[in-house]
Design an enzyme around this catalytic site. Sequence first.
Site, mmCIF file in Angstrom:
data_model
loop_
_atom_site.group_PDB
_atom_site.id
_atom_site.type_symbol
_atom_site.label_atom_id
_atom_site.label_comp_id
_atom_site.label_asym_id
_atom_site.label_seq_id
_atom_site.Cartn_x
_atom_site.Cartn_y
_atom_site.Cartn_z
ATOM 1 N N ASP A 97 0.866 -1.183 0.000
ATOM 2 C CA ASP A 97 0.000 0.000 0.000
ATOM 3 C C ASP A 97 0.907 1.239 0.000
ATOM 4 O O ASP A 97 1.709 1.428 0.925
ATOM 5 C CB ASP A 97 -0.883 -0.006 1.262
ATOM 6 C CG ASP A 97 -2.229 0.667 1.016
ATOM 7 O OD1 ASP A 97 -3.253 0.111 1.444
ATOM 8 O OD2 ASP A 97 -2.239 1.745 0.376
ATOM 9 N N ASP A 190 -2.839 4.788 -2.334
ATOM 10 C CA ASP A 190 -3.853 5.410 -1.485
ATOM 11 C C ASP A 190 -4.224 6.806 -1.997
ATOM 12 O O ASP A 190 -3.342 7.629 -2.225
ATOM 13 C CB ASP A 190 -3.253 5.531 -0.073
ATOM 14 C CG ASP A 190 -4.273 5.893 0.970
ATOM 15 O OD1 ASP A 190 -5.218 5.113 1.151
ATOM 16 O OD2 ASP A 190 -4.156 6.956 1.596
ATOM 17 N N GLU A 245 -6.215 4.029 -5.845
ATOM 18 C CA GLU A 245 -7.480 4.302 -5.156
ATOM 19 C C GLU A 245 -7.893 5.708 -5.582
ATOM 20 O O GLU A 245 -7.411 6.704 -5.067
ATOM 21 C CB GLU A 245 -7.308 4.230 -3.641
ATOM 22 C CG GLU A 245 -8.656 4.328 -2.932
ATOM 23 C CD GLU A 245 -8.557 4.785 -1.490
ATOM 24 O OE1 GLU A 245 -7.599 5.469 -1.141
ATOM 25 O OE2 GLU A 245 -9.465 4.444 -0.707
ATOM 26 N N HIS A 319 -11.156 -2.411 3.691
ATOM 27 C CA HIS A 319 -11.025 -2.018 5.102
ATOM 28 C C HIS A 319 -11.758 -0.714 5.419
ATOM 29 O O HIS A 319 -11.820 -0.307 6.588
ATOM 30 C CB HIS A 319 -9.534 -1.904 5.437
ATOM 31 C CG HIS A 319 -8.876 -0.808 4.664
ATOM 32 N ND1 HIS A 319 -8.680 -0.856 3.286
ATOM 33 C CD2 HIS A 319 -8.431 0.392 5.054
ATOM 34 C CE1 HIS A 319 -8.119 0.251 2.883
ATOM 35 N NE2 HIS A 319 -7.957 1.036 3.926
ATOM 36 N N ASP A 320 -12.251 -0.043 4.380
ATOM 37 C CA ASP A 320 -12.990 1.213 4.603
ATOM 38 C C ASP A 320 -14.499 1.028 4.468
ATOM 39 O O ASP A 320 -15.241 2.008 4.607
ATOM 40 C CB ASP A 320 -12.578 2.264 3.546
ATOM 41 C CG ASP A 320 -11.166 2.732 3.704
ATOM 42 O OD1 ASP A 320 -10.563 3.114 2.685
ATOM 43 O OD2 ASP A 320 -10.659 2.718 4.845
HETATM 44 O O1 TEU Z 1 -9.232 5.966 1.992
HETATM 45 C C1 TEU Z 1 -9.718 7.046 1.228
HETATM 46 C C2 TEU Z 1 -10.924 7.580 1.872
HETATM 47 O O2 TEU Z 1 -11.298 8.712 1.740
HETATM 48 C C3 TEU Z 1 -11.644 6.646 2.769
HETATM 49 O O3 TEU Z 1 -11.235 7.042 4.032
HETATM 50 C C4 TEU Z 1 -13.101 6.741 2.562
HETATM 51 O O4 TEU Z 1 -13.388 7.511 1.480
HETATM 52 C C5 TEU Z 1 -13.688 7.365 3.791
HETATM 53 O O5 TEU Z 1 -13.624 6.320 4.723
HETATM 54 C C6 TEU Z 1 -15.064 7.833 3.537
HETATM 55 O O6 TEU Z 1 -15.838 6.724 3.194
HETATM 56 C C7 TEU Z 1 -7.835 5.805 2.051
HETATM 57 C C8 TEU Z 1 -7.572 4.584 2.911
HETATM 58 O O7 TEU Z 1 -8.157 3.441 2.287
HETATM 59 C C9 TEU Z 1 -8.196 4.850 4.251
HETATM 60 O O8 TEU Z 1 -8.116 3.708 5.097
HETATM 61 C C10 TEU Z 1 -7.463 6.011 4.894
HETATM 62 O O9 TEU Z 1 -8.098 6.344 6.115
HETATM 63 C C11 TEU Z 1 -7.470 7.237 3.969
HETATM 64 O O10 TEU Z 1 -7.225 6.954 2.598
HETATM 65 C C12 TEU Z 1 -6.351 8.172 4.401
HETATM 66 O O11 TEU Z 1 -5.112 7.541 4.118
#
Ligand code: TEU
Length: 547
Positions: A97, A190, A245, A319-320
């Site tokens: 990542d 990311d 992403e 994970h999000d």
């Molecule tokens: O996520 C991008 C992000 O904006 C997500 O946090 C999601 O859009 C948010 O939860 C609203 O739904 C990436 C990573 O996957 C995430 O785990 C990180 O928290 C974020 O970036 C910051 O690095």
Amino acid sequence: MKQWWKESVVYQIYPKSFADSNGDGIGDIVGITEHLDYLKELGIDVIWLSPVYESPQDDNGYDISDYQKIYKEYGTMEEFDRMLLEAHKRDIKIVMDLVVNHTSDEHKWFKEHPEYYIWKDAKDGKEPNNWGSNFGGPAWSYDEKMDQYYLHCFSPKQPDLNWENEALRNEIYEMMTWWLDKGIDGFRMDVISMISKDQNFPDGELNGLYGDHQPFVCNGPRVHEFLKEMNEKVLSKYDIMTVGEAIGTTIEEAKKYAGEDTNELNMVFQFEHVEEIGEKIIGKWTDKPIPLPELRSCLNKWQLELEGKAWNSLYLDNHDRPRAVSRYGNDSPMYRVVSAKMLATCIHMMKGTPYIYQGEELGMTNAYFDHIEDYKDIETINAYREYIENGLITEEDMMNCIKTIGRDNARTPMQWDKTKHAGFTTGTPWISVNPNYLGINAKDALKEKDSIFYYYKELIALRKKHPIIVHGVFEPLLESRKDIYAYKRVSGDQELIVVCNFTEHETKCGLFEERAGGKRLISNYKTHKKGILKPYEARAVLYEKNI
Ligand code: TEU
Ligand code: CA
């Protein structure tokens, strides 16, 4: 180079919650190594490993303080190297990542190279503009020493990097090269669509308490220039896989990020079907289901409009996100297994690279914890506090939204077996285990030939066996149905017809009866009723044309 990533299936590991080998309640790298045979059994080709770098863990590792050190609680670089070796021995690739839109504020650069970050003078004695952070509060924090504000689209401990600065970009490229020379097989990048900001930093449209920053940080003016430079200086030199992403991306932007000949990335994660569609209460927060017609029109659009132009990433879970079977299927005891298999069929028979999130292959469900104290995610905790304190939502509605789509739903520990804490740890887990592990765990799944695990294994094997699944052109079917998601894939004289009943009701569908001679590749039921789809029934049938 051979585009092996088009034929691969990727498994995402969130290290903190995967497997704890030393009883400190935190998943670690040795825990991953100890479970590589489980992943080999599943048949996946690539592991996307969420961040394992040194980090103060403000955002569970998405706040990096040293890109070339392993976070001490996850283990050592030697243990990482062994995991990489053991994975490669099993023909499993490791994609890391890459979090380079921001670092931790504890990264040495933040003190030694302020020019690597985004600083602005106060405006009328306060923040330079009205942007809000994704994790609550303003997107700017004041630094006494600098007597300026710095930008953080996420937490104040995640200052955004200034990609306008060429020296910074070259430091990133050097770090990437260091990891690729160690033998990793690529990067998941990311929020990579955020690295070029509109340099005017204008106020955004009010969205709750703050202005929306997305239009000014996503798909910015130089983002494709930066990615072409990254590709030319680093990526193009290796036989690797890259997936961006691309928060906020559109079809047109995705064709640039992941175009066959744009020399940027191999593919992107778009957010439309997981975050943008469906009725919301505030911001992303909702407790409402996603209607099938909205999900289908979104996914069909991405299938049809990237055809021949760019490569899709296929996912419902990470994970999000909440757990797929809870968000899009039916996680009741009656329908969890059959609906999890239906969702897997729907996604894995599409065109693109499928991503399986840890536990999705077991049909793990949302946690549904009742108390905010049970949740650990900075995004959830800050939203809960900010929205309720400002009277934007009731505590009850917010808890329902958290139970529906909070990120911790995907971050409860992997459920390995029936022993205490589901075999994840012999210590106290950093977040509670979902109590339903007694009925949902890997050990039982491996013993049950009709488990969701073996269904995923079969889907993965089919992708290897039938080129139409990788290369067939996607064509929608039955687009007016509110209960059925159907489509076909066409390749030469073959057609693969896929039909999924997204409801708990039997429904009429004569699609399979209209044709003779089909070969059923997979189904989540053993028997079928003529012209009927059972609750959450899914079927994929291969036809040779001209029959
Ligand atoms: O996520 C991008 C992000 O904006 C997500 O946090 C999601 O859009 C948010 O939860 C609203 O739904 C990436 C990573 O996957 C995430 O785990 C990180 O928290 C974020 O970036 C910051 O690095
Ligand atoms: Ca541990």
